[in-house]
Write an enzyme that holds these catalytic residues in place. Structure first.
Site, mmCIF file in Angstrom:
data_model
loop_
_atom_site.group_PDB
_atom_site.id
_atom_site.type_symbol
_atom_site.label_atom_id
_atom_site.label_comp_id
_atom_site.label_asym_id
_atom_site.label_seq_id
_atom_site.Cartn_x
_atom_site.Cartn_y
_atom_site.Cartn_z
ATOM 1 N N CYS A 101 -1.828 1.240 11.515
ATOM 2 C CA CYS A 101 -2.903 2.204 11.310
ATOM 3 C C CYS A 101 -2.680 3.437 12.184
ATOM 4 O O CYS A 101 -2.517 3.314 13.401
ATOM 5 C CB CYS A 101 -4.256 1.584 11.630
ATOM 6 N N GLY A 146 2.439 -0.930 -0.082
ATOM 7 C CA GLY A 146 2.442 0.503 -0.322
ATOM 8 C C GLY A 146 2.757 0.882 -1.756
ATOM 9 O O GLY A 146 3.856 0.621 -2.249
ATOM 10 N N GLY A 147 1.774 1.467 -2.449
ATOM 11 C CA GLY A 147 2.016 2.071 -3.742
ATOM 12 C C GLY A 147 2.050 1.155 -4.936
ATOM 13 O O GLY A 147 2.278 1.611 -6.063
ATOM 14 N N HIS A 199 4.641 -1.730 5.520
ATOM 15 C CA HIS A 199 4.197 -0.591 4.720
ATOM 16 C C HIS A 199 5.382 0.353 4.594
ATOM 17 O O HIS A 199 5.877 0.870 5.595
ATOM 18 C CB HIS A 199 3.022 0.101 5.407
ATOM 19 N N MET A 246 -8.648 -3.806 4.835
ATOM 20 C CA MET A 246 -9.141 -2.438 4.614
ATOM 21 C C MET A 246 -10.496 -2.275 5.293
ATOM 22 O O MET A 246 -11.455 -2.983 4.954
ATOM 23 C CB MET A 246 -9.237 -2.135 3.114
ATOM 24 N N LYS A 304 1.821 -6.368 10.822
ATOM 25 C CA LYS A 304 1.853 -5.374 9.748
ATOM 26 C C LYS A 304 2.257 -4.051 10.364
ATOM 27 O O LYS A 304 1.590 -3.552 11.272
ATOM 28 C CB LYS A 304 0.493 -5.263 9.064
#
Length: 345
Positions: free
Chosen positions: A118, A230-231, A189, A36, A157
């Protein structure tokens, strides 16, 4: 006291086998904290390692240009305690990515990861990130060059798709290309990305999650370690997901409430060691803080990652307030942390 990697490590000690089995990688990737930007720096990673011994930690994304032309040590140095630690790269030139993969091996990283997810405008303008999912042949060349450069795992990723290139069949074709190029593992993701019209934050929230696609993908590639991203916001949810895939990556939930990781070693990795209390974690962090202060690091660069340590506990607000008000002051030292912790029962 742990050793700090301020320069490359001895490769005779750190370099793994060229033909290392996937089983250790598959196990170590069972839970990881996502890369991140502006968040998962070395101070954040050291702090998170005190909470979980086994959770895999990722650097912020580092561009190939920053490593080749910039202050290499600034981006690559870390503390020995951070292992297992992964360097995430952003780039699209096979030669540059190969050079940076060699650097990551020289510095002792456990893995190098290529960012294919990204969607920010700045990342797109550099021709890396999610936009590379439109160029599978180039991505294959990048992975192959990275694999040939060093004997550490090379992973990627990615998203489940971009824009209108979002069919499951296209995802399978893209992943097939990665696997054929030698990619050791995938972090997927489970949302597609819109390259235009949505901000990076909206791209983390608006496109619907498709866990079923990631589960199907695991069925298509049973021999390739695959982690879902994700999530996910709880370890109970993580344990359920891990019955279907090899790994799980958690992002902002783990940053904002780092104590989410406290039971990870027991529940995810089967390590029954006693879980420390938040106050014990803070006590273990103090020597690191003092070393960093002695090296000229301002206290606020560390404390900004600690605000969620006492999330949900009586006094958490007072803890955050004291750190926010005092850590930025000239000469602020480790006593600021102790005074803030005294406000938490």
């Amino acid at each position: 006291m742990t050793n700090r990697h301020d320069q490359p490590v001895d490769q005779a000690r750190r370099e793994p086998s060229l033909h290392a089995p996937t089983a250790p990688l598959r196990r170590s990737m069972r839970l990881s904290v996502a890369p991140m930007l502006d968040w998962t720096d070395r101070h954040c990673r050291y702090f998170l390692r005190l909470i979980s011994r086994h959770t895999r930690l990722y650097t912020e994304m580092v561009t190939t240009g920053a490593l080749i032309h910039g202050d290499r040590a600034r981006f690559l140095r870390y503390d020995e305690a951070e292992h297992p630690v992964v360097l995430q790269l952003g780039g699209s030139d096979p030669g540059e990515l190969a050079a940076c993969t060699r650097m990551s091996a020289d510095w002792g990283y456990d893995e190098v990861n290529l960012n294919l997810g990204c969607p920010s405008d700045r990342v797109q303008s550099g021709r890396f990130g999610a936009c590379l999912m439109a160029e599978p042949a180039l991505v294959g060349d990048c992975i192959a060059a990275m694999k040939a450069a060093a004997a550490i795992p090379v992973t990627a990723k990615l998203r489940i798709g971009i824009d209108d290139r979002d069919s499951y069949e296209e995802l399978v074709a893209f992943v097939s290309n990665l696997v054929e190029a030698g990619c050791d593992a995938l972090i997927v993701h489970a949302r597609k990305a819109w390259l235009k019209g949505l901000s990076p934050r909206e791209n983390r929230e608006i496109p619907p999650l498709r866990y079923d696609w990631v589960y199907r993908l695991k069925g298509e590639f049973p021999d390739v370690p695959i982690a879902l991203n994700g999530g996910v916001a709880s370890l109970d949810q993580a344990v359920d997901i891990l019955t279907r895939v090899d790994g799980l990556m958690i992002g902002r939930a783990a940053y904002q409430d780092p104590w989410l990781l406290a039971e990870a070693d027991r529940l995810i990795f089967g390590d029954p060691h006693p879980v420390p209390t938040p106050h014990q974690v803070l006590e273990a962090l103090i020597p690191y803080v003092e070393r960093q202060l002695a090296d000229g690091v301002p206290l606020k660069s560390i404390t900004r990652h600690l605000l969620g340590l006492f999330q949900g506990r009586p006094g958490a607000r007072a803890w955050r307030r004291h750190l926010s008000e005092e850590a930025h002051r000239p000469g602020a030292g480790a006593n600021v942390l102790l005074a803030a912790a005294a406000r938490v029962r």
